[in-house]
Design a protein around this motif. Structure first.
Motif, short mmCIF file in Angstrom:
data_model
loop_
_atom_site.label_atom_id
_atom_site.label_comp_id
_atom_site.label_asym_id
_atom_site.label_seq_id
_atom_site.Cartn_x
_atom_site.Cartn_y
_atom_site.Cartn_z
N ILE A 175 0.84 -1.20 0.00
CA ILE A 175 0.00 0.00 0.00
C ILE A 175 0.87 1.25 0.00
N THR A 176 1.96 1.22 0.76
CA THR A 176 2.88 2.36 0.80
C THR A 176 3.52 2.59 -0.56
N LEU A 177 3.97 1.51 -1.19
CA LEU A 177 4.57 1.62 -2.52
C LEU A 177 3.54 2.10 -3.53
N ARG A 178 2.35 1.57 -3.45
CA ARG A 178 1.27 2.00 -4.34
C ARG A 178 1.06 3.52 -4.25
N ASP A 179 0.98 4.02 -3.03
CA ASP A 179 0.74 5.45 -2.84
C ASP A 179 1.94 6.30 -3.24
N MET A 180 3.15 5.75 -3.08
CA MET A 180 4.35 6.46 -3.51
C MET A 180 4.34 6.63 -5.03
N TYR A 181 3.85 5.62 -5.73
CA TYR A 181 3.73 5.72 -7.19
C TYR A 181 2.79 6.85 -7.58
N LYS A 182 1.67 6.98 -6.88
CA LYS A 182 0.72 8.04 -7.21
C LYS A 182 1.30 9.41 -6.88
N LYS A 183 2.01 9.51 -5.76
CA LYS A 183 2.67 10.78 -5.40
C LYS A 183 3.62 11.22 -6.51
N HIS A 184 4.46 10.29 -6.97
CA HIS A 184 5.44 10.62 -8.01
C HIS A 184 4.76 10.86 -9.36
N HIS A 185 3.68 10.17 -9.61
CA HIS A 185 2.91 10.39 -10.84
C HIS A 185 2.43 11.85 -10.91
N TRP A 186 1.99 12.38 -9.78
CA TRP A 186 1.50 13.77 -9.74
C TRP A 186 2.65 14.77 -9.79
N GLN A 187 3.79 14.43 -9.21
CA GLN A 187 4.83 15.42 -8.98
C GLN A 187 6.01 15.37 -9.96
N VAL A 188 6.07 14.36 -10.82
CA VAL A 188 7.22 14.23 -11.71
C VAL A 188 7.32 15.40 -12.69
N VAL A 189 8.53 15.84 -12.96
CA VAL A 189 8.79 16.89 -13.96
C VAL A 189 10.08 16.53 -14.70
N GLY A 190 10.32 17.22 -15.81
CA GLY A 190 11.57 17.01 -16.54
C GLY A 190 11.34 16.51 -17.95
N PRO A 191 12.45 16.28 -18.68
CA PRO A 191 12.36 15.91 -20.09
C PRO A 191 11.69 14.56 -20.34
N THR A 192 11.66 13.69 -19.32
CA THR A 192 11.01 12.37 -19.48
C THR A 192 9.66 12.34 -18.76
N PHE A 193 9.08 13.52 -18.58
CA PHE A 193 7.82 13.62 -17.84
C PHE A 193 6.77 12.65 -18.36
N ASN A 194 6.51 12.66 -19.66
CA ASN A 194 5.42 11.85 -20.19
C ASN A 194 5.66 10.36 -19.97
N GLN B 130 0.84 3.19 -14.54
CA GLN B 130 0.70 1.77 -14.87
C GLN B 130 1.15 0.89 -13.70
N HIS B 131 2.26 1.26 -13.10
CA HIS B 131 2.76 0.50 -11.96
C HIS B 131 1.81 0.65 -10.76
N PHE B 132 1.26 1.83 -10.58
CA PHE B 132 0.27 2.07 -9.52
C PHE B 132 -0.89 1.10 -9.65
N GLU B 133 -1.43 0.97 -10.87
CA GLU B 133 -2.59 0.09 -11.10
C GLU B 133 -2.24 -1.36 -10.78
N ALA B 134 -1.04 -1.80 -11.13
CA ALA B 134 -0.62 -3.17 -10.82
C ALA B 134 -0.51 -3.38 -9.31
N GLN B 135 -0.04 -2.35 -8.59
CA GLN B 135 0.06 -2.44 -7.14
C GLN B 135 -1.32 -2.44 -6.49
N VAL B 136 -2.27 -1.73 -7.09
CA VAL B 136 -3.66 -1.76 -6.61
C VAL B 136 -4.19 -3.19 -6.64
#
Length: 203
Positions: free
Chosen positions: A66-85, A93-99
């Motif tokens: 559950i912690t890893l799942r939520d960490m994925y969502k946090k980073h999904h919202w907050q990621v920036v940079g040239p590889t953002f997309n 995708q990884h979040f959904e698999a952890q769900v």
């Protein structure tokens, strides 16, 4: 003294229920029907001790997942940079698999007669994954944190798989190996490929 409420006749001639019979009773007394840590013996061919030991291992894995799942969502919202997309999509995708893993683990706990951890406060008290800061971090740091969390889960899942296998709990062994291990090994591979020397993802 007020007269007791009586059913009224509807147009069809049938008696309709009195208001008191259909009004929700929200004054339910608070009590637990099963305390956390207790096992309800199920007809599954396993002893109560085996079920209790398996549930403890599964709940630890559940808290970390559950912690890893939520960490994925946090980073999904907050990621920036040239590889953002790329990272934005991969994190989700990884979040959904952890769900899906969370549900598999929780259901396994329940069918063994245990109680699955569920509330955020209980997860925070139980997980062994280090808590990230609230603020935004560079993408490379996000990936490093996720990879470390995956490895923690992978190591614990291998130990848990061996323990439940020795106790005869084949179903829990299958969950740890087929679901937890394989999902986390695949995801950590996808993650760390973003940190090779040729990658633009750096801190």
């Amino acid at each position: 003294m007020a007269a007791p409420s009586r059913s009224k006749k509807t147009e069809s001639g049938r008696a309709s229920p009195a208001a008191s019979e259909v009004k929700p009773d929200l004054k339910q007394p608070s009590h637990e029907t099963q305390k956390f840590g207790e096992i309800v013996k199920m007809p599954n061919g396993l002893s109560e001790k085996v079920c209790k030991d398996s549930v403890a291992l599964l709940n630890q894995c559940l808290a970390d997942t559950i912690t890893l799942r939520d960490m994925y969502k946090k980073h999904h919202w907050q990621v920036v940079g040239p590889t953002f997309n790329q990272l934005h999509l991969m994190y989700d995708q990884h979040f959904e698999a952890q769900v899906l893993l969370v549900d598999i683990l929780a259901e396994r706990i329940q069918l063994l007669g245990g109680i699955a951890l569920a509330m955020a406060a209980d997860i925070a008290e139980t997980t062994k994954i280090e808590r990230p800061p609230r603020g935004r971090e560079p993408a490379a740091v996000q990936i490093r944190r996720l990879a470390e969390a995956h490895e923690l889960i992978i190591i614990a899942a291998r130990k848990a798989a061996k323990a439940v296998d020795e106790s005869g709990d084949d179903g829990s062994n299958d969950v740890f190996v087929s679901n937890v291990l394989r999902t986390n090994e695949l995801q950590v591979w996808f993650l760390t490929e973003h940190l090779v020397a040729a990658s633009p993802v750096t801190a």
